[in-house]
Design a protein around this motif. Structure first.
Motif, short mmCIF file in Angstrom:
data_model
loop_
_atom_site.label_atom_id
_atom_site.label_comp_id
_atom_site.label_asym_id
_atom_site.label_seq_id
_atom_site.Cartn_x
_atom_site.Cartn_y
_atom_site.Cartn_z
N SER A 100 -46.45 15.40 54.03
CA SER A 100 -47.06 16.23 52.98
C SER A 100 -48.00 15.42 52.09
O SER A 100 -49.06 15.90 51.67
N LYS A 101 -47.64 14.15 51.81
CA LYS A 101 -48.50 13.34 50.93
C LYS A 101 -49.86 13.09 51.59
O LYS A 101 -50.89 12.99 50.91
N VAL A 127 -52.06 16.20 51.01
CA VAL A 127 -52.60 16.24 49.64
C VAL A 127 -53.79 15.30 49.53
O VAL A 127 -54.85 15.66 49.01
N ALA A 128 -53.63 14.08 50.07
CA ALA A 128 -54.73 13.10 50.03
C ALA A 128 -55.92 13.58 50.84
O ALA A 128 -57.08 13.45 50.42
N ASP A 157 -52.40 24.39 52.66
CA ASP A 157 -51.43 23.62 51.88
C ASP A 157 -50.23 23.35 52.79
O ASP A 157 -50.17 23.79 53.93
N ILE A 158 -49.24 22.65 52.26
CA ILE A 158 -48.12 22.21 53.11
C ILE A 158 -47.30 23.39 53.60
O ILE A 158 -46.78 23.38 54.73
N ASN A 201 -56.81 16.69 51.59
CA ASN A 201 -57.49 17.81 50.92
C ASN A 201 -58.37 17.31 49.77
O ASN A 201 -59.48 17.83 49.55
N LYS A 202 -57.89 16.29 49.05
CA LYS A 202 -58.68 15.73 47.96
C LYS A 202 -59.97 15.08 48.50
O LYS A 202 -61.06 15.29 47.96
#
Length: 629
Positions: A514-515, A518-519, A348-349, A521-522
């Motif tokens: 950070s965005k 998130v993308a 995670d970040i 990891n998805k």
């Protein structure tokens, strides 16, 4: 004969193009933006190399991997085609000189990473180049939905502003519908001509094999003389172990991974290419740029991260069009392990920020400093020092690399430094009494005159060349001299190089990307689920699953994959059960012993045993032997 065909014959020795290479080349020569989606082995590089050689001017190639750039430049140079690559180790002065050479040195190809486009002075230099074509290789990297998203690729459309009349060609081997759309939009391609051939490889038997004993299954696959072969494993240790086991059984195998010295990598690669050792056990570091058409078998013994990578790696078989096998071996526990390891290793970040700060601390980079500083890194030592999990840390550093915050180059190297501890006259006396060491010692002394005064880094390859011996011999002699206290000898190894592309700003540096994490990891979670579906779906043709993933409809079953063959064998289940029961009436046997006695395949054995156990016709003992109930 057309000019393109003449170029193909002159430099590559081929009499004709593969479909649709000729159409793609015609599109480029007509000045159209072009999108080529061609599976692994379809000859993508030809599609921009041939039209460049037909026309005046230079082709700028944007590529994400140093190894891929170097490989293509080397192959072009072998054909007497002038090409160069702007790689990370070059100084600013070197780059300026090379870019000037592009203008005046009659070069045809310039390779660079997308990160170079973020350097304004490089962009200014590029604006003055006589570009005839711009090729965006591995174009899926421009999409956040692609399996190797690199934000630096988003800068590629800047070239459209400076070269509005120069055609673009985007090339990739793997792209879903969503990724295709992103490529066209982000590169701002102008009504591109789109070329795609089917992802179907009908000469490949896709086999997913559930097995209790993976090595035994590897042995069975290779016993069928399906060589040359690649066995893909997850880590370096397994490369050596599997290779050693295969050699002990009489196979000829070598190994390849990112932790080997460059000379060893090349030696092992050539032995495999020449089929002196027709089996190579490798991590996914092996394969990029490999062009060997007669590979018969690719075996994966661990679950790959995504279908894109699996398709590329499996697709290294059967490029000559002959029947070949791509086998994935798994045990049901592998699926649980894959999910657990995957989630545990997905940073995670906060963790990425922690790794970044620790790297800065490790290399003593102060806040606001560090731009373009370069350091050697031993990842394991770094993780031990800060008590960080290795795989999760590796994934974090890879993410920072793809965001261009730093450059992470995995290349094993060993820095050797020595200093003579005795006077020169004593060294001469030692040589006179031990003449066997003379060539090596004299080569060192002649090459490094200051070696008496201070510890001096030496180039083992250079000394070996001057002394006319192997590097291993140099190391052996240095160890002897060190033991005799004639020299001080130190060898410091590292498995990667880190270059910081930005000044250190901690929160500000990491928060802005950070965005993307998130993308990413998805996407990675979706990709893992697609792989697990490919493995566990026992009713859908494997070729269909792969093609559906890439947005291609495929109405017929391939008839050749493990699912299709299993369906054909369904009506044979009675005879399989009969064979097994006959053997078990004689004596209790393990599944492996049954495999050897009945000559059924692993899947048939396991499926039939489960059915017999469920119907209470057989039982299993504590030592894993089956017997009649």
């Amino acid at each position: 004969m057309s000019e393109s065909l003449e170029v193909l014959k002159k430099y590559w020795g081929f009499d004709s193009f593969r479909k649709p290479q000729d159409e793609i080349i015609a599109s480029v020569l007509a000045g159209h933006d072009t999108f080529a989606l061609l599976p692994t082995g379809a000859g993508k590089s030809i599609c921009f190399q041939v039209p460049t050689l037909v026309t005046d001017g230079l082709c700028l190639v944007i590529s994400p991997l140093i190894a891929l750039m170097n490989d293509q430049v080397e192959n072009l140079m072998k054909r007497n085609i002038k090409a160069m690559a702007l790689t990370g180790e070059l100084s600013t002065d070197d780059i300026i000189t090379l870019l000037d050479n592009c203008v005046y040195g009659n070069y045809k190809f310039l390779y660079m990473s997308p990160e170079r486009l973020q350097q304004d002075w490089v962009l200014e230099k590029i604006k003055n180049l006589p570009l005839a074509l711009i090729a965006i290789d591995e174009a899926h990297c421009i999409s956040q939905w692609g399996h190797d998203f690199r934000p630096a690729y988003l800068k590629c459309n800047t070239l459209k502003v400076f070269f509005p009349k120069v055609p673009f060609i985007a090339l990739t081997a793997t792209a879903t519908e969503r990724v295709k759309k992103d490529i066209v939009e982000n590169l701002e391609l102008n009504t591109p001509n789109f070329f795609q051939i089917s992802f179907a490889r009908e000469n490949i038997k896709y086999a997913v094999i559930e097995t209790e004993d993976k090595f035994f299954q590897i042995e069975q696959l290779l016993k069928n003389k399906l060589e040359p072969a690649i066995v893909y494993v997850r880590n370096r240790k397994m490369c050596h172990e599997i290779s050693d086991q295969l050699n002990q059984l009489g196979f000829k195998a070598t190994f390849y991974h990112g932790g080997l010295q460059k000379s060893v990598k090349e030696k092992n690669r050539l032995k495999w290419m020449k089929e002196e050792t027709p089996i190579i056990v490798a991590t996914n570091a092996f394969g990029m740029g490999i062009d060997k058409p007669n590979v018969k078998t690719v075996i994966h013994i661990q679950i790959p991260e995504n279908l894109e990578n699996y398709y590329q790696e499996a697709g290294r078989v059967g490029r000559d069009g002959n029947q070949s096998v791509a086998a994935l071996l798994y045990h049901p526990s592998d699926i649980l392990t894959a999910r657990k390891q995957f989630l545990n290793n997905l940073p995670d970040i906060d963790f990425v920020k922690k790794v970044y700060v620790k790297l800065c601390t490790y290399f003593q980079i102060a806040y606001g400093e560090g731009l373009y500083e370069q350091f050697n890194l031993n990842l394991n030592q770094f993780c031990v020092k800060y008590e960080l999990p290795v795989n999760k840390t590796f994934n974090s550093i890879q993410f920072l690399d793809r965001q261009s915050i730093l450059t992470f180059k995995q290349e094993y190297s060993e820095k050797v430094s020595i200093q003579f501890l005795i006077e020169s006259k004593e060294v001469i006396r030692f040589i006179s009494l031990n003449s066997v060491y003379e060539p090596i010692i004299m080569a060192i002394l002649r090459t490094y005159p200051g070696i008496y005064d201070m510890p001096t880094a030496i180039n083992l390859a250079l000394v070996a060349k001057k002394a006319a011996c192997d590097e291993s011999k140099i190391e052996e002699v240095l160890t002897v001299l060190n033991d005799k206290e004639i020299i001080s000898y130190k060898a410091k190894s590292n498995d990667a190089t880190i270059i910081f592309n930005e000044v250190r700003e901690d929160d500000r540096t990491i928060n802005r990307v950070s965005k993307h994490l998130v993308a990413q990891n998805k996407v990675k979670q979706q990709q893992l689920e697609a792989v697990l579906n490919y493995i566990t779906d026992t009713t859908t043709c494997k070729q269909k699953i792969v093609l559906h993933y890439f947005g291609e409809s495929y109405s017929k079953n391939c008839g050749n994959c493990s699912v299709c063959l299993s369906k054909k064998a369904t009506n044979k289940m009675v005879s399989s059960a009969t064979l097994i029961l006959e053997e078990l009436r004689i004596q209790p046997l393990t599944s492996r012993e049954l495999l050897l006695k009945t000559h059924l395949n692993d899947e048939e054995i396991l499926k039939t045993l489960r059915e017999l156990l469920d119907s209470n016709k057989i039982k299993i003992s504590s030592n894993n032997k089956f017997s009649i109930q």
